[in-house]
Design an enzyme around this catalytic site. Structure first.
Site, PDB file in Angstrom:
ATOM      1  N   LEU A 143       0.776  -1.177  -0.003  1.00 24.97           N
ATOM      2  CA  LEU A 143      -0.016   0.207  -0.112  1.00 24.97           C
ATOM      3  C   LEU A 143       0.736   1.232   0.012  1.00 24.97           C
ATOM      4  O   LEU A 143       1.959   1.406   0.799  1.00 24.97           O
ATOM      5  CB  LEU A 143      -0.940   0.104   1.190  1.00 24.97           C
ATOM      6  CG  LEU A 143      -2.177  -1.129   1.440  1.00 24.97           C
ATOM      7  CD1 LEU A 143      -2.804  -0.903   2.769  1.00 24.97           C
ATOM      8  CD2 LEU A 143      -2.928  -1.086   0.358  1.00 24.97           C
ATOM      9  N   ASP A 144       0.541   2.339  -0.884  1.00 29.38           N
ATOM     10  CA  ASP A 144       1.353   3.535  -0.752  1.00 29.38           C
ATOM     11  C   ASP A 144       1.333   3.984   0.816  1.00 29.38           C
ATOM     12  O   ASP A 144       0.615   3.593   1.450  1.00 29.38           O
ATOM     13  CB  ASP A 144       0.553   4.594  -1.630  1.00 29.38           C
ATOM     14  CG  ASP A 144       0.714   4.344  -3.174  1.00 29.38           C
ATOM     15  OD1 ASP A 144       1.627   3.262  -3.500  1.00 29.38           O
ATOM     16  OD2 ASP A 144       0.033   4.340  -4.021  1.00 29.38           O
ATOM     17  N   LYS A 145       2.295   4.769   0.903  1.00 27.49           N
ATOM     18  CA  LYS A 145       2.527   5.510   2.274  1.00 27.49           C
ATOM     19  C   LYS A 145       1.336   6.032   2.752  1.00 27.49           C
ATOM     20  O   LYS A 145       1.071   5.856   4.022  1.00 27.49           O
ATOM     21  CB  LYS A 145       3.749   6.503   2.129  1.00 27.49           C
ATOM     22  CG  LYS A 145       3.987   7.107   3.437  1.00 27.49           C
ATOM     23  CD  LYS A 145       5.016   8.290   3.354  1.00 27.49           C
ATOM     24  CE  LYS A 145       5.194   9.160   4.595  1.00 27.49           C
ATOM     25  NZ  LYS A 145       6.380  10.156   4.351  1.00 27.49           N
ATOM     26  N   THR A 147      -1.909   5.734   1.764  1.00 26.09           N
ATOM     27  CA  THR A 147      -2.997   4.814   1.725  1.00 26.09           C
ATOM     28  C   THR A 147      -3.043   3.911   3.014  1.00 26.09           C
ATOM     29  O   THR A 147      -2.088   3.274   3.284  1.00 26.09           O
ATOM     30  CB  THR A 147      -3.166   3.835   0.364  1.00 26.09           C
ATOM     31  OG1 THR A 147      -2.932   4.805  -0.631  1.00 26.09           O
ATOM     32  CG2 THR A 147      -4.177   2.906   0.461  1.00 26.09           C
TER      33      THR A 147
END
EC number: 5.4.99.23
Length: 326
Positions: A143-145, A147
């Site tokens: 997951l992106d930072k 998100t």
């Protein structure tokens, strides 16, 4: 031995770049810098030009470094008791509710405060189970930072491969929720496109007619309110920044997206409104499980600007019931 590239932005002035590296990144002690053949490049007029490590650097300088990396670096990682809620755990998997602002795995500017560091603290056998791995032990998907939400991790290599194959074969059901700018005019639908690195900014991605990789996202309108919409998003593929790129392409950028969204001075404190809400996956021996995270607090706070407390509670209760089987 492999050659690795990393980019970062300097946070403070320093008399020498090598001193900045050793002072800010644990993996780059003075001896490590020499042993790993570190080379540095500074961005100037859009291009990276080679500089000496003895040169001074200044706040906001963009630096690219190249260095040798051993085939295994797991011993360099430190356990860290980061506050991350556990949704589910057994002998092979652990499912987390990743907070916003935490990276999934270490990078050049984050070595001690990622999900991997939490896993090393919580699972004492992780280093042994992943002794052939580099710096992503247990990470099945990312997951992106910024998100938040459901993130499944493996406790051993065989489970990691088993779970990763399901993502590759598209046998998982992933549901995200997002608040986007604008009133969505389609109740449901999908977008299929190619996604490739942006021609003008290599850190970004964009929709392309025929370059890159195919990407498919299904969407469902949950709520229109004010000048915004709450959507349920199903990424049927797993491209980098896929949901953010597709929403921008539809002209409904995700609220708080500093990379793909629009700058809105009235919403400076709003962070990325993208949350991994649900994941359905086989955790082993045909044991299909459904993992659901809590409705994120930052979503509730934003929605409270448009609804009274009792009305909002009812709306969220209904959304939770709908999303459970979506």
């Amino acid at each position: 031995m492999i050659r690795v590239k990393r980019e970062f932005t300097v946070k403070e002035n320093a008399l020498r770049l090598d001193l900045y590296l050793s002072g800010n990144f644990e993996v780059f002690t003075r001896s490590q810098i020499k042993r790993r053949n570190v080379e540095a490049f500074k961005k100037s007029n859009g291009k990276f030009l080679k500089i000496k490590l003895s040169k001074p650097v200044f706040k906001d300088d963009e630096i690219l470094i190249e260095f040798d990396e051993e085939s295994s670096q797991i011993d360099c990682l430190r356990p860290s008791n980061i506050p991350i809620a556990i949704i589910y755990e057994d002998s092979n998997v652990i499912v987390l509710n990743k907070p916003q602002g935490i990276l999934s795995h270490p990078g050049i500017s984050h070595w001690d405060d990622t999900v991997v560091n939490f896993l090393l603290y919580h699972i004492k056998s992780l280093k042994i189970n992943f002794n052939e791995e580099k710096i992503r032990p247990g990470i099945v998907h990312r997951l992106d930072k910024d998100t938040s939400g459901v993130l499944i991790c493996a406790k051993n290599i065989s489970t990691l491969r088993f779970l990763a194959q399901q993502f590759k074969d598209k046998r998982t059901n992933k549901v995200y929720i997002a608040i986007v700018k604008g009133n969505f005019n389609s109740f449901f639908g999908s977008i299929e496109s190619f996604i490739d690195r942006d021609k003008h900014n290599r850190k970004k991605f964009s929709v392309s007619k025929d370059r890159g990789k195919k990407a498919l996202t299904e969407y469902r309108l949950l709520l229109n309110f004010g000048e915004y919409s709450l959507l349920a998003l199903k990424p049927k593929t797993g491209r980098t920044h896929q949901l953010r790129v597709h929403m921008k392409y539809l002209n409904f950028p995700i609220l708080g997206d500093e990379v793909y969204g629009r700058v809105d001075g009235s919403l400076k404190k709003i962070t990325l409104m993208l949350h991994s809400y649900k994941l359905e996956i086989d955790v082993g021996k045909n044991s299909f499980k459904k993992f659901i995270s809590e409705f994120p607090k930052r979503f509730v706070i934003f929605l409270s600007n448009f609804y009274k407390s009792d009305e909002l509670n009812l709306i969220i209760d209904n959304l939770v019931l709908f999303l459970r089987d979506f």
